[in-house]
Design an enzyme around this catalytic site. Structure first.
Site, PDB file in Angstrom:
ATOM      1  N   ASP A   1      40.133  40.643  41.481  1.00 16.86           N
ATOM      2  CA  ASP A   1      41.570  41.346  41.796  1.00 16.86           C
ATOM      3  C   ASP A   1      41.183  42.937  42.409  1.00 16.86           C
ATOM      4  O   ASP A   1      42.318  43.452  42.726  1.00 16.86           O
ATOM      5  CB  ASP A   1      42.526  41.317  40.689  1.00 16.86           C
ATOM      6  CG  ASP A   1      43.108  40.087  40.489  1.00 16.86           C
ATOM      7  OD1 ASP A   1      42.952  39.173  41.331  1.00 16.86           O
ATOM      8  OD2 ASP A   1      43.956  39.887  39.490  1.00 16.86           O
TER       9      ASP A   1
ATOM     10  N   ARG B   1      55.049  42.252  44.493  1.00 12.51           N
ATOM     11  CA  ARG B   1      54.785  41.130  43.458  1.00 12.51           C
ATOM     12  C   ARG B   1      54.097  41.709  42.369  1.00 12.51           C
ATOM     13  O   ARG B   1      54.140  41.407  41.049  1.00 12.51           O
ATOM     14  CB  ARG B   1      54.030  39.967  44.087  1.00 12.51           C
ATOM     15  CG  ARG B   1      54.936  39.175  44.844  1.00 12.51           C
ATOM     16  CD  ARG B   1      54.034  37.993  45.437  1.00 12.51           C
ATOM     17  NE  ARG B   1      53.270  37.615  44.238  1.00 12.51           N
ATOM     18  CZ  ARG B   1      52.053  36.939  44.286  1.00 12.51           C
ATOM     19  NH1 ARG B   1      51.442  36.889  45.308  1.00 12.51           N
ATOM     20  NH2 ARG B   1      51.514  36.558  42.955  1.00 12.51           N
TER      21      ARG B   1
ATOM     22  N   LYS C   1      50.959  43.457  34.623  1.00 11.33           N
ATOM     23  CA  LYS C   1      51.625  42.237  35.072  1.00 11.33           C
ATOM     24  C   LYS C   1      51.082  40.912  34.283  1.00 11.33           C
ATOM     25  O   LYS C   1      51.799  40.054  34.007  1.00 11.33           O
ATOM     26  CB  LYS C   1      51.566  41.995  36.614  1.00 11.33           C
ATOM     27  CG  LYS C   1      51.880  40.595  37.280  1.00 11.33           C
ATOM     28  CD  LYS C   1      51.924  40.490  38.816  1.00 11.33           C
ATOM     29  CE  LYS C   1      50.409  40.277  39.263  1.00 11.33           C
ATOM     30  NZ  LYS C   1      50.104  38.796  39.184  1.00 11.33           N
ATOM     31  N   ASN C   2      49.648  40.850  34.569  1.00 13.49           N
ATOM     32  CA  ASN C   2      49.096  39.639  34.228  1.00 13.49           C
ATOM     33  C   ASN C   2      49.018  39.415  32.579  1.00 13.49           C
ATOM     34  O   ASN C   2      48.544  38.176  32.154  1.00 13.49           O
ATOM     35  CB  ASN C   2      47.750  39.569  34.819  1.00 13.49           C
ATOM     36  CG  ASN C   2      47.671  39.092  36.095  1.00 13.49           C
ATOM     37  OD1 ASN C   2      48.719  38.895  36.893  1.00 13.49           O
ATOM     38  ND2 ASN C   2      46.660  39.296  36.984  1.00 13.49           N
TER      39      ASN C   2
ATOM     40  N   ARG D   1      52.067  31.442  41.678  1.00 16.02           N
ATOM     41  CA  ARG D   1      51.142  30.663  41.090  1.00 16.02           C
ATOM     42  C   ARG D   1      51.206  30.662  39.445  1.00 16.02           C
ATOM     43  O   ARG D   1      51.231  29.650  38.781  1.00 16.02           O
ATOM     44  CB  ARG D   1      49.709  31.213  41.264  1.00 16.02           C
ATOM     45  CG  ARG D   1      48.717  31.002  40.411  1.00 16.02           C
ATOM     46  CD  ARG D   1      47.988  29.558  41.153  1.00 16.02           C
ATOM     47  NE  ARG D   1      47.047  29.283  39.977  1.00 16.02           N
ATOM     48  CZ  ARG D   1      46.363  27.883  39.875  1.00 16.02           C
ATOM     49  NH1 ARG D   1      46.847  27.316  41.027  1.00 16.02           N
ATOM     50  NH2 ARG D   1      45.565  27.370  39.140  1.00 16.02           N
TER      51      ARG D   1
ATOM     52  N   CYS E   1      49.436  33.593  45.909  1.00 19.25           N
ATOM     53  CA  CYS E   1      48.574  34.189  46.865  1.00 19.25           C
ATOM     54  C   CYS E   1      47.644  33.014  47.660  1.00 19.25           C
ATOM     55  O   CYS E   1      47.324  32.132  46.977  1.00 19.25           O
ATOM     56  CB  CYS E   1      47.483  35.202  46.364  1.00 19.25           C
ATOM     57  SG  CYS E   1      48.556  36.651  45.854  1.00 19.25           S
TER      58      CYS E   1
ATOM     59  N   ASP F   1      43.031  21.298  37.310  1.00 14.92           N
ATOM     60  CA  ASP F   1      42.458  20.511  36.737  1.00 14.92           C
ATOM     61  C   ASP F   1      42.103  20.812  35.301  1.00 14.92           C
ATOM     62  O   ASP F   1      42.273  19.941  34.564  1.00 14.92           O
ATOM     63  CB  ASP F   1      41.048  19.949  37.577  1.00 14.92           C
ATOM     64  CG  ASP F   1      40.137  21.071  37.886  1.00 14.92           C
ATOM     65  OD1 ASP F   1      40.937  21.973  38.319  1.00 14.92           O
ATOM     66  OD2 ASP F   1      38.971  20.816  37.733  1.00 14.92           O
ATOM     67  N   LEU F   2      41.718  21.965  35.171  1.00  7.42           N
ATOM     68  CA  LEU F   2      41.170  22.618  33.738  1.00  7.42           C
ATOM     69  C   LEU F   2      42.411  22.496  32.900  1.00  7.42           C
ATOM     70  O   LEU F   2      42.223  22.146  31.752  1.00  7.42           O
ATOM     71  CB  LEU F   2      40.370  23.841  33.926  1.00  7.42           C
ATOM     72  CG  LEU F   2      39.308  23.930  34.796  1.00  7.42           C
ATOM     73  CD1 LEU F   2      38.874  25.321  35.016  1.00  7.42           C
ATOM     74  CD2 LEU F   2      38.172  23.034  34.342  1.00  7.42           C
TER      75      LEU F   2
ATOM     76  N   ARG G   1      42.981  26.871  44.476  1.00  6.34           N
ATOM     77  CA  ARG G   1      43.276  26.855  43.012  1.00  6.34           C
ATOM     78  C   ARG G   1      43.906  25.542  42.600  1.00  6.34           C
ATOM     79  O   ARG G   1      45.088  25.475  42.003  1.00  6.34           O
ATOM     80  CB  ARG G   1      44.427  28.153  42.963  1.00  6.34           C
ATOM     81  CG  ARG G   1      43.762  29.262  43.708  1.00  6.34           C
ATOM     82  CD  ARG G   1      44.904  30.628  43.567  1.00  6.34           C
ATOM     83  NE  ARG G   1      45.044  31.241  42.446  1.00  6.34           N
ATOM     84  CZ  ARG G   1      45.644  32.306  42.187  1.00  6.34           C
ATOM     85  NH1 ARG G   1      46.244  32.966  43.260  1.00  6.34           N
ATOM     86  NH2 ARG G   1      45.679  32.876  41.022  1.00  6.34           N
ATOM     87  N   PRO G   2      43.141  24.766  42.151  1.00  8.21           N
ATOM     88  CA  PRO G   2      43.392  23.595  41.380  1.00  8.21           C
ATOM     89  C   PRO G   2      43.981  23.783  40.132  1.00  8.21           C
ATOM     90  O   PRO G   2      43.790  24.927  39.522  1.00  8.21           O
ATOM     91  CB  PRO G   2      42.209  22.609  41.571  1.00  8.21           C
ATOM     92  CG  PRO G   2      41.115  23.635  41.532  1.00  8.21           C
ATOM     93  CD  PRO G   2      41.794  24.825  42.385  1.00  8.21           C
TER      94      PRO G   2
HETATM   95  C1  UD1 Z   1      44.416  34.991  37.045  1.00 10.84           C
HETATM   96  C2  UD1 Z   1      45.259  36.065  37.432  1.00 10.84           C
HETATM   97  C3  UD1 Z   1      44.508  36.615  38.790  1.00 10.84           C
HETATM   98  C4  UD1 Z   1      43.200  36.531  38.924  1.00 10.84           C
HETATM   99  C5  UD1 Z   1      42.502  35.463  38.426  1.00 10.84           C
HETATM  100  C6  UD1 Z   1      41.209  35.316  38.196  1.00 10.84           C
HETATM  101  C7  UD1 Z   1      47.351  36.030  36.297  1.00 10.84           C
HETATM  102  C8  UD1 Z   1      48.725  35.689  36.477  1.00 10.84           C
HETATM  103  N1  UD1 Z   1      46.642  35.808  37.415  1.00 10.84           N
HETATM  104  O1  UD1 Z   1      44.782  33.893  37.887  1.00 10.84           O
HETATM  105  O2  UD1 Z   1      45.241  37.702  39.316  1.00 10.84           O
HETATM  106  O3  UD1 Z   1      42.859  36.950  40.344  1.00 10.84           O
HETATM  107  O4  UD1 Z   1      43.137  35.106  37.167  1.00 10.84           O
HETATM  108  O5  UD1 Z   1      40.609  36.703  37.577  1.00 10.84           O
HETATM  109  O6  UD1 Z   1      46.602  36.236  35.119  1.00 10.84           O
HETATM  110  N2  UD1 Z   1      40.271  26.910  38.631  1.00 10.84           N
HETATM  111  C9  UD1 Z   1      39.854  25.512  39.017  1.00 10.84           C
HETATM  112  N3  UD1 Z   1      40.678  24.662  38.106  1.00 10.84           N
HETATM  113  C10 UD1 Z   1      41.751  24.967  37.258  1.00 10.84           C
HETATM  114  C11 UD1 Z   1      42.042  26.385  37.049  1.00 10.84           C
HETATM  115  C12 UD1 Z   1      41.024  27.452  37.740  1.00 10.84           C
HETATM  116  O7  UD1 Z   1      38.877  25.216  39.665  1.00 10.84           O
HETATM  117  O8  UD1 Z   1      42.368  24.117  36.563  1.00 10.84           O
HETATM  118  C13 UD1 Z   1      39.577  27.963  39.541  1.00 10.84           C
HETATM  119  C14 UD1 Z   1      40.375  28.502  40.625  1.00 10.84           C
HETATM  120  O9  UD1 Z   1      40.488  27.621  41.636  1.00 10.84           O
HETATM  121  C15 UD1 Z   1      39.687  29.991  40.797  1.00 10.84           C
HETATM  122  C16 UD1 Z   1      38.981  30.332  39.475  1.00 10.84           C
HETATM  123  O10 UD1 Z   1      38.992  29.003  38.524  1.00 10.84           O
HETATM  124  O11 UD1 Z   1      38.591  29.577  41.678  1.00 10.84           O
HETATM  125  C17 UD1 Z   1      39.778  31.342  38.699  1.00 10.84           C
HETATM  126  O12 UD1 Z   1      40.896  30.734  38.551  1.00 10.84           O
HETATM  127  P1  UD1 Z   1      41.723  31.462  37.093  1.00 10.84           P
HETATM  128  O13 UD1 Z   1      41.213  32.242  36.270  1.00 10.84           O
HETATM  129  O14 UD1 Z   1      42.508  30.115  36.574  1.00 10.84           O
HETATM  130  O15 UD1 Z   1      43.025  32.340  37.973  1.00 10.84           O
HETATM  131  P2  UD1 Z   1      44.440  32.487  37.539  1.00 10.84           P
HETATM  132  O16 UD1 Z   1      44.738  32.159  36.116  1.00 10.84           O
HETATM  133  O17 UD1 Z   1      45.198  31.425  38.636  1.00 10.84           O
END
Ligand code: UD1
Length: 416
Positions: free
Chosen positions: A303, A395, A22-23, A92, A116, A124-125, A121-122
């Site tokens: 996960d 999902r 999926k991811n 998301r 979820c 900003d990055l 889950r901001p």
């Molecule tokens: C992806 C996966 C999800 C998995 C996660 C971590 C997909 C579709 N989903 O989610 O199943 O649980 O990776 O392995 O691939 N963060 C920030 N700022 C940002 C982005 C992220 O602070 O701009 C933080 C998030 O709040 C979180 C951490 O970084 O604490 C990891 O998030 P991220 O790796 O971005 O997860 P996703 O890509 O949303």
């Protein structure tokens, strides 16, 4: 609303085949927006999240056809660069279209995505990366990005975010000049996205390491790609096999994507081996407590944290789990407690004191992987477990109950 009814105590025995990831599929579908030419993706799992992403592509003007497990996308004429809020809220990963839209249409408009409930889950990055490539980004309830032409840039991610790495890779393939992403996420799904992008003529290298380099190009062509197997689905089946004292072969999987889990299963005392057909597992009847800390790949995946907690709930001794990726990913612990598990949660730490048996109960899936943990707990428990809100499971797992039924589980979906 559907629920699952599980009568625990049955061993899982036989072969279980893992579907496409999926991811990996989600960013690859988003990347189809980058080219006006046809993209064909094989091994696409029939999941709710994938359906939402396809709906988003269609809303943006792409033509999409789905036949068996292959999806063809043609984004020749994109008519929209804004994703309706209703679709953004459903998942998301809907935010994954931002980079491709910025690259191809020079603008995007999205609202804050749903998904979820496992932490704040901001974004900003993602946004900082777009800004450093010359885009203007406005956040005002909705997020809007605009740029004349994206410029290559050196981007350092404060955290190796999977989504930010993918979005920035997609934006960078049509930028002018070279983009370097440092402290990039190293997940196998990033490597799969790189190989899909390269097949359409993008110049990307380094995925799988913490430095990804993208040399922008002005035109991209067709791409045909087979998605990698879903390592989280495979991991879920392995834990399910272990906790039911089963004897299973998990086929269509790659052991190198699951090293952290396989090593923990070994420590716990579960017999696992791999051969050309897949990963074989024989679950013993007693398990050792272990400590686990979740990390970005190649660390132990967040996960799989809920699922392994169901196994640790039955181990001999006390296990400590530290969740370092998401801030509130322990909702399954409350539900496992209803089944007799002894789990204390303090912030990012969960202390699990193993018990001799779990007992069937009425529980509720709060999110996708929490739901999987409850299915595993239910199959190990004495008596009947009913799990509400199984739409979360749909999902990310394709026909999960049918797969476990085929291995001997007593599991039934009840639609009401
Ligand atoms: C992806 C996966 C999800 C998995 C996660 C971590 C997909 C579709 N989903 O989610 O199943 O649980 O990776 O392995 O691939 N963060 C920030 N700022 C940002 C982005 C992220 O602070 O701009 C933080 C998030 O709040 C979180 C951490 O970084 O604490 C990891 O998030 P991220 O790796 O971005 O997860 P996703 O890509 O949303």
């Amino acid at each position: 609303m559907s629920r699952l009814r599980i009568t625990g105590g049955q061993r899982l025995v036989g072969e279980i085949k893992v579907g496409g990831a999926k991811n990996a599929t989600l960013p690859i579908l988003a990347a189809c927006l980058l080219t006006p030419h046809e993209c064909i993706i094989h091994g696409v799992p029939r999941l709710k999240d994938i359906e939402v992403m396809i709906e988003i592509l269609v809303t943006l003007g792409a033509e999409v056809t789905w036949s068996d497990s292959s999806v063809t996308v043609c984004s020749r004429h994109l008519s929209e660069s804004r994703v309706p809020e209703e679709l953004m809220r459903r998942m998301r990963a809907s935010n994954l279209v931002m980079g491709a839209l910025l690259g191809r249409c020079h603008e995007f408009g999205v609202s804050y995505p749903g998904g979820c409930t496992i932490g704040s889950r901001p974004m900003d990055l993602h946004i900082k990366g777009f800004l450093s490539m010359g885009a203007k980004v406005k956040e005002d309830g909705v997020i809007e990005g605009k740029v004349k032409k994206l410029q290559g840039s050196c981007i350092y991610l404060d955290f190796p975010s999977v989504g930010a790495t993918e979005n920035l890779m997609m934006a960078a393939v049509l930028a002018e000049g070279i983009t370097i992403i440092r402290n990039a996420a190293r997940e196998p799904e990033i490597v799969d996205l790189q190989s899909f992008l390269c097949k359409m003529g993008a110049r990307v290298w380094g995925a799988g390491t913490d430095k990804i380099t993208i040399e922008g190009t002005s035109q991209l062509g067709v791409s045909e790609h087979q998605v990698i197997p879903d390592r989280i689905e495979a991991g879920t089946h392995l834990v399910a096999g272990a906790v039911t004292q089963g004897d299973i072969l998990v086929s269509n999987t790659r052991a190198e994507h699951l090293e952290a889990l396989l090593s923990k299963l070994g420590e716990i005392g579960v017999e696992v081996s791999n051969d050309s057909l897949g990963i074989r597992l024989k679950g013993g009847c007693s398990w050792r407590a272990v400590d686990i800390k979740t990390h970005p790949f190649p660390g132990f995946p967040t996960d799989l944290q809920p699922q392994i907690m169901s196994l640790l709930a039955l181990a001999n001794g006390t296990s400590v789990v530290k969740e370092t990726v998401f801030e509130s990913r322990y909702k399954h612990a409350d539900e496992l407690r209803r089944m007799g598990a002894r789990i204390k949660v303090d912030g990012r730490i969960a202390i699990i004191q193993g018990v001799k048996r779990l007992t069937g109960a009425s529980v509720e899936a709060s999110d996708l992987r929490a739901g999987a943990a409850l299915v595993i707990g239910g199959m190990a428990a004495d008596g009947v477990t009913t799990i509400d809100n199984v739409h979360h499971l749909d999902r990310g797992y394709e026909r999960l109950e049918e797969k476990y039924l085929g291995l001997g589980a007593d599991i039934k979906r009840i639609d009401s």
